[in-house]
Motif scaffolding. Structure first.
Motif, PDB file in Angstrom:
ATOM      1  N   LEU A   1     -68.552  24.499 -16.807  1.00 24.28           N
ATOM      2  CA  LEU A   1     -69.468  23.464 -17.297  1.00 24.28           C
ATOM      3  C   LEU A   1     -69.693  23.602 -18.797  1.00 24.28           C
TER       4      LEU A   1
ATOM      5  N   TYR B   1     -70.838  20.144 -20.575  1.00 18.26           N
ATOM      6  CA  TYR B   1     -71.970  19.707 -19.756  1.00 18.26           C
ATOM      7  C   TYR B   1     -73.113  20.734 -19.741  1.00 18.26           C
ATOM      8  N   ALA B   2     -72.933  21.828 -20.428  1.00 17.04           N
ATOM      9  CA  ALA B   2     -73.957  22.873 -20.434  1.00 17.04           C
ATOM     10  C   ALA B   2     -74.078  23.447 -21.835  1.00 17.04           C
TER      11      ALA B   2
ATOM     12  N   PHE C   1     -77.991  22.980 -17.909  1.00 15.57           N
ATOM     13  CA  PHE C   1     -77.164  21.792 -17.711  1.00 15.57           C
ATOM     14  C   PHE C   1     -77.741  20.666 -18.549  1.00 15.57           C
TER      15      PHE C   1
ATOM     16  N   ASP D   1     -83.239  18.598 -18.045  1.00 17.85           N
ATOM     17  CA  ASP D   1     -82.230  19.669 -18.003  1.00 17.85           C
ATOM     18  C   ASP D   1     -82.709  20.798 -17.090  1.00 17.85           C
TER      19      ASP D   1
ATOM     20  N   LEU E   1     -78.898  26.900 -15.287  1.00 17.30           N
ATOM     21  CA  LEU E   1     -77.745  27.343 -14.502  1.00 17.30           C
ATOM     22  C   LEU E   1     -77.716  28.867 -14.385  1.00 17.30           C
TER      23      LEU E   1
ATOM     24  N   ASN F   1     -79.659  17.688  -8.842  1.00 14.24           N
ATOM     25  CA  ASN F   1     -78.990  18.641  -9.731  1.00 14.24           C
ATOM     26  C   ASN F   1     -77.658  19.119  -9.166  1.00 14.24           C
TER      27      ASN F   1
ATOM     28  N   GLN G   1     -74.167  18.753 -11.387  1.00 18.58           N
ATOM     29  CA  GLN G   1     -73.308  19.872 -11.789  1.00 18.58           C
ATOM     30  C   GLN G   1     -71.982  19.878 -11.035  1.00 18.58           C
TER      31      GLN G   1
ATOM     32  N   TYR H   1     -68.413  19.455 -12.839  1.00 19.26           N
ATOM     33  CA  TYR H   1     -67.479  20.572 -12.674  1.00 19.26           C
ATOM     34  C   TYR H   1     -66.133  20.090 -12.122  1.00 19.26           C
TER      35      TYR H   1
END
Length: 482
Positions: A137, A142-143, A152, A190, A193, A250, A254, A258
């Motif tokens: 990610l 994305y992270a 995230f 957000d 993770l 969430n 994710q 991913y």
């Protein structure tokens, strides 16, 4: 099967990616305390769903996680880790707490006839998978890292609120506690993770990672465990409605970031079990467990029956009066089954006719209430006992209410009581017989003392006709019964 999809907000035909094979994931318990019966309502309904899919002829591969790390006391990534909280409460290690309450959870499931999934994976056994997913990610953008944690970035998504049809109360229940502001976040939505030691120095379970020693966030575990065992495409994801936001929201964010493609096509959510004062929860102290029901004299399967009388997409209000009514109905149903005689051959035409009715009832958005109605309709069928019992046994593959076993126990109890009564009555007869013998022997002795030998001989003859032989001895008259 028609099943309501929380993602599309409509009931639709359930179609797996591969015909006849269903990949299924259900969110498992956070094992820091006993499951309360509100938690278990979701597992009961998920169990019926899995069994119905099998009843239709599908192969079902079901995966469930065990949250033994990373679930904070607020679903908004704030507060104390629930596992650590349980360990402090009982002065044990986190893993001791996890083992004890995992075993307790599955013991409750056994009592409620809930099938154990094909895969049960503790979060602590998948740390490498979590780290790999977070790394991917980050690489994909994305992270981001901030304040020692990895978050995230929900701003990268076109649509984060995929379950936006819930009312404010549902969303509030999902969050539960007020969410404290986290200055590390770029966006309010957000989520974490990976946590590092910089934020939770007292965390017992920690692992080395590219971002420092720490532990995974709660949301990452379900995505990683499901992808590990179910692959890139998931047919069916289940859980309580309070998981829809933020947990399942969430997960989707994710997982699809991913994988790079849509992940799960069908989402199944069970509404809450409420008390008169609102949603049942451990934090409020309304802690009704299966063991407590048993202590109060209720068979756990009566609670399963209580749940199946209501639709899973309706909030169910628990009360002791309601459970009493369910017990009365359950006991009457068991008595009706116990009265059936297993006579004749199974009528295949009638069997298939009624099986189709049952499938239509339950297959309409898992309408277990109508499924119970179909159980009652079996008794109205113009057919023999063997066919009725075969139908009831067939329905039990889905409903799992233990009705036939309870009926067998009822009949066994009735037979034992009848035998006990017969033995008691036989004992009374024997006592009266003995008293009669002793009375006649006493009268014969009086007759002999009076030298009334004719009466004495007549009494001997009467005793002989009764099957009693007598003999006079120096110690008195003895007798034997032929």
């Amino acid at each position: 099967m028609k099943l309501y999809n929380t993602l599309t907000k409509k009931a639709e035909e359930f179609i797996p990616h591969e015909a006849g094979k269903v990949s299924m994931y259900t969110c498992g318990p956070t094992v820091y305390h006993f499951a309360h019966i509100g938690n278990l309502r979701s597992y009961i309904m998920e169990d019926v769903l899995e069994k119905y899919l099998r009843y239709e002829g599908n192969e079902v591969f079901r995966v469930m996680n065990i949250t033994d790390v990373g679930h904070l006391s607020s679903d908004g990534d704030t507060g104390e880790d629930k596992m650590l909280k349980g360990a402090k409460r009982e002065h044990k290690t986190v893993m001791e707490i996890a083992k004890f309450y995992t075993d307790a959870f599955f013991e409750d499931c056994k009592k409620l006839n809930i099938k154990v999934p094909e895969v049960v994976e503790p979060a602590t056994s998948c740390i490498p998978e979590f780290i790999e997913m977070v790394e991917t990610l980050l690489k994909k953008g994305y992270a981001y890292e901030a304040g020692g944690n990895v978050y995230f970035d929900t701003s990268k998504l076109e649509n984060y609120y995929v379950f936006n049809n819930h009312n404010a109360e549902d969303l509030e229940v999902g969050v539960r506690e007020g969410v404290e502001a986290d200055d590390n976040k770029k966006n309010k939505t957000d989520f974490v993770l990976w946590f590092t030691k910089s934020k939770f120095d007292d965390q017992e379970l920690k692992w080395d990672s590219p971002w420092g020693i720490g532990y995974p966030g709660w949301h990452i575990e379900c995505s990683a465990i499901s992808i590990k065992h179910n692959g890139e495409y998931l047919d069916l994801h289940c859980g309580g409605i309070d998981n829809a936001f933020p947990h399942h929201t969430n997960e989707i964010a994710q997982s699809e970031a991913y994988l790079g493609h849509p992940w799960c096509r069908h989402w199944f959510h069970v509404l809450h079990l409420n008390t008169n004062s609102g949603k049942m929860s451990k934090s409020k102290g309304e802690f009704l467990t299966v063991s407590l029901l048993e202590e109060k004299g209720y068979d756990p399967l009566v609670y399963r029956f209580f749940c199946l009388q209501s639709h899973y997409r309706k909030s169910l209000v628990f009360s002791w009066e309601g459970l009493d009514n369910a017990k009365i109905a359950y006991d009457k149903l068991v008595a009706k089954i116990a009265a059936l005689k297993n006579e004749g051959e199974v009528d295949s035409a009638v069997f298939e006719e009624y099986k189709a009715k049952f499938m239509a009832a339950v297959g309409s958005d898992l309408n277990t209430s109508n499924g119970i109605t179909e159980i009652y309709n079996v008794f109205k069928a113009k057919t023999n006992g063997a066919t009725k019992l075969a139908l009831l046994a067939d329905y039990e593959k889905v409903m799992s209410l233990g009705l036939l076993e309870a009926a067998e126990k009822l009949n066994a109890k009735a037979e034992a009581e009848a035998a006990e009564k017969a033995a008691a009555e036989e004992g009374v007869v024997k006592d009266e017989f003995t008293l009669k013998i002793e009375e006649l022997i006493a009268k014969r002795l009086d007759a002999k003392k009076s030298r009334d030998f004719a009466t004495a001989d007549a009494i001997r003859a009467e005793l002989s006709e009764m099957g009693v032989d007598i003999i006079d001895t120096p110690q008195g008259t003895k007798y034997t019964v032929r």
